[in-house]
Design an enzyme around this catalytic site. Structure first.
Site, PDB file in Angstrom:
ATOM      1  N   SER A   1      51.831 -36.581  37.113  1.00 22.03           N
ATOM      2  CA  SER A   1      51.184 -36.242  38.174  1.00 22.03           C
ATOM      3  C   SER A   1      49.858 -36.532  37.686  1.00 22.03           C
ATOM      4  O   SER A   1      49.135 -36.093  39.157  1.00 22.03           O
ATOM      5  CB  SER A   1      50.653 -34.656  38.311  1.00 22.03           C
ATOM      6  OG  SER A   1      52.310 -34.435  38.458  1.00 22.03           O
TER       7      SER A   1
ATOM      8  N   GLU B   1      11.360 -49.391 -13.655  1.00 21.88           N
ATOM      9  CA  GLU B   1      11.968 -50.163 -14.157  1.00 21.88           C
ATOM     10  C   GLU B   1      10.837 -51.184 -14.013  1.00 21.88           C
ATOM     11  O   GLU B   1      11.514 -52.336 -14.955  1.00 21.88           O
ATOM     12  CB  GLU B   1      12.874 -50.824 -13.077  1.00 21.88           C
ATOM     13  CG  GLU B   1      14.783 -50.089 -12.871  1.00 21.88           C
ATOM     14  CD  GLU B   1      15.002 -50.314 -14.277  1.00 21.88           C
ATOM     15  OE1 GLU B   1      15.231 -51.235 -15.166  1.00 21.88           O
ATOM     16  OE2 GLU B   1      16.061 -49.062 -14.639  1.00 21.88           O
TER      17      GLU B   1
END
Length: 690
Positions: A333, A69
């Site tokens: 329990s 680029e």
């Protein structure tokens, strides 16, 4: 020198005249303990834009991006005159745009401030504005800061912006490690993000990728063989979903701090992913409308390492939108170990103490075992391992339901009762509300030697990060409970002794629980219908325990062993216990004067201790010799004296219990204060009688 001074002055003037950078809206990120992405949130307009730094990206990709680029990016000041002249010459020669003259800085300027217009004049004006803005950016920012803006803002098709979101959407991974083909595709996409979208135009995406590979290969960035190999790689033909681990925990974190750009949780992404996978597998076997939840806690810190609420947050049939790890349900329990822990702490029982499992009535309350059968005389250890109901209620009557509720509340995990209700004996069998994460925190406290941490969900500061350690039970009592639970019979086809665990089933088969721990971690599992409807036949041992064992097997190659028993613990057989501890009987009532009574010190007293001076203990009543327990450990031999003296081994809170030969008891909780008034865990003291 004059030129350099003029350049510096020009840059300073450009920096001073430049308008401030526009605020860049970013997707909120929820991260795990190592900084790994758990879940991002889209912007208000639906775009995904994740912040990216150059350190977040594969170095080879950065080299390819700059080379393709803007090869003079590191040298120019925002505008590359040579690139502009080349682009203009190509337009004159070919009559069309062959390559653009925009630098990466100019592209960042365009991404920050897009300009509309299609005419030649508008386009020329936009280009000039980009050039000026690029110069201003270069005057204000470093090259790496400009590159980071490009990596955050560049478009990659659809609502995907930034290289991190693109890598996650197209490859399913962060861009720290990219193949050559993947890096080339990410270089090519921003030039024409919609025309080259891999999910819609895979052939165009492949051609654009190959163009990047060919040009950079010719430039000598890599060899021909690499270009050929990368060109053979298929292009992803579908877009992947961005990460969505710990959906409910992420939502909760964002609600707690809506303005924060990022949230750092204590969760471990790899652990979370494995347990979410386990939940997704197992939920298919549970039946229509039945869901499950899991919580994993670090015993030593209280940090929540995983929080799985349901199998799928989008599953409406199983109420996926509800965080089931925080839902209050009946714990069955699973509270029994804390009853036994207080009984051990008070000196009421020892794991080898014998206790009766026979039909019993407590006023109008008549507890029965789950299988409607009774075992007769068993050890307290066996009663806990077999989860017998009558022994648990008998011990709860001795320690007191209110005291159990208070101790759990003081440790940071309060029981949930209807307004105006007080704890009764039914609390021990699940007649109360408790959440899954609270249970995980309580069991982690057992594994941590009786010291419970407040659960810690975040690692990025705030109240949840404050150290919060509270006493759940004495170290000796915690060791006794852990040792007993380690001997609980394992589910079918599971190896016994791998972890200490307890199961539970609520009344009417509405909730199935299993909570287990080793020397480092605790995992809690809940199975049931989110709407509270019963699931006939669903019990904790068969529905939840196998999931618990599977979770440990997937996460822990070798369970971390428990530490040795504390020095003060009695590791003896029943026949070697002090006589009052050999067989637990119902407490003789204090109202008729049959049991012992601690006359001094009174319950809740604070006693000042100077040096090694002994403290006085006065007892009235009781049958036969009296045994004194300090935090559940005998403090000397039984004695008949009404006045005794004992020397605490430290300062802090201590539970003092006196038991007579008939098994009747009386207890007080004291605070021992030293010269500096320091809080600390009191150790059993020495006792003498007069």
């Amino acid at each position: 020198m004059l030129l350099a001074g003029g350049s510096t002055a020009w840059l300073a003037g450009m920096r001073a005249a430049a308008p401030p950078l526009p605020r860049v809206a970013l997707s909120v990120e929820v991260l795990d303990r190592e900084g790994r992405l758990l879940r991002p949130f889209a912007l208000a307009d639906g775009r995904w834009r994740l912040k990216a730094e150059t350190s977040d990206v594969d170095r080879r990709y950065l080299d390819m991006l700059v080379a393709y680029e803007d090869k003079r990016f590191w040298q120019h000041g925002g505008v590359d005159p040579l690139a502009l002249l080349r682009a203009a010459g190509q337009v004159i020669l070919h009559g069309r745009i062959v390559s653009g003259g925009s630098t990466l800085t100019m592209q960042v300027a365009r991404l920050l401030e897009p300009r509309e217009g299609s005419g030649l004049t508008a386009r020329l004006g936009a280009k000039l504005a980009e050039m000026r803005r690029a110069l201003e950016l270069e005057a204000r920012l470093s090259k790496r800061e400009i590159l980071a803006l490009y990596l955050t803002l560049a478009p990659y098709g659809g609502n995907i912006e930034g290289v991190r979101a693109a890598s996650l959407a197209w490859f399913g991974k962060e861009p720290r490690r990219l193949s050559l083909a993947e890096a080339a595709l990410l270089v090519a996409l921003p030039q024409a993000p919609e025309a080259r979208r891999p999910d819609r135009h895979p052939a165009r995406a492949a051609r654009a990728r190959d163009t990047v590979l060919a040009r950079l290969g010719e430039a000598g960035l890599f060899g021909e063989a690499e270009v050929v190999f990368a060109g053979r790689a298929p292009v992803a033909a579908r877009r992947l979903a961005l990460p969505m681990l710990a959906a409910h925990a992420a939502e909760a974190a964002r609600r707690a701090r809506p303005a924060a750009p990022a949230h750092r949780l204590a969760l471990d992404a790899s652990v979370q992913a494995r347990l979410e996978g386990l939940a997704a597998e197992r939920v298919r076997e549970l039946g229509k409308g039945v869901s499950l939840a899991l919580v994993m806690v670090d015993n030593a810190s209280g940090e929540v390492l995983a929080r799985v609420s349901g199998a799928d947050p989008l599953d409406a049939e199983r109420a996926g939108a509800v965080d089931l790890t925080r839902a209050v349900r009946s714990p069955g329990s699973t509270l029994k170990p804390f009853i036994y822990g207080l009984a051990f702490e008070d000196g009421l029982a020892h794991p080898e103490t014998l206790i009766e499992d026979r039909p019993a009535r407590f006023g109008a309350y008549r507890p029965r075992n789950f299988d409607r059968d009774y075992q007769g005389t068993v050890s307290v250890r066996q009663a806990l391992q077999l989860s017998l109901n009558v022994p648990a209620v008998v011990l709860l009557q001795a320690v007191g339901p209110q005291r159990l509720a208070s101790r759990l509340g003081q440790s940071g995990f309060a029981l949930k009762l209807p307004p105006g209700e007080v704890p009764g004996l039914a609390v021990g069998l699940g007649g109360v509300g408790m959440s899954l994460d609270a249970l995980a925190g309580l069991y982690a406290g057992i594994a941590n030697g009786g010291q419970a941490h407040g659960l810690r969900d975040r690692l990025d500061g705030g109240a949840s990060e404050v150290e919060d350690v509270r006493r759940l039970m004495s170290p000796v009592a915690a060791a006794y409970v852990a040792q007993a639970l380690a001997g609980t019979p394992a589910p079918h086809n599971e190896r016994p002794g791998r972890i200490a665990f307890k199961t539970g089933t609520s009344f009417g088969y509405r909730d199935a629980w299993a909570v287990g721990f080793d020397g480092r971690w605790t995992i809690a599992v809940w199975v049931g219908r989110p709407d509270g409807q019963p699931v006939p036949g669903m019990i904790g041992r068969e529905a939840a325990a196998p999931i618990l064992f599977d979770a440990f097997a997937r996460l822990v190659t070798r369970p971390v062993p428990f530490g040795p028993l504390p020095r003060e613990a009695l590791d003896v057989r029943n026949a070697e216990l002090p006589l009052p501890l050999r067989h637990f009987g119902r407490m003789a009532g204090k109202e008729n004067g049959a049991g012992p009574l601690i006359a001094f010190p009174p319950d809740g007293a604070s006693l000042d201790r100077e040096g090694d001076e002994p403290l006085v203990l006065k007892v009235s009543g009781g049958a036969g010799p009296l045994t004194v327990f300090v935090d559940g450990v005998p403090a000397g031999q039984p004695a008949r004296a009404a006045t005794m003296f004992w020397r605490p081994a430290g300062t802090g809170f201590v539970r003092l219990t006196v038991m007579d030969a008939a098994g009747s008891t009386d207890s007080v909780t004291l605070r021992i204060r030293g010269a500096a008034d320091q809080d600390g865990g009191a150790q059993p003291g020495r006792l003498s009688g007069r």
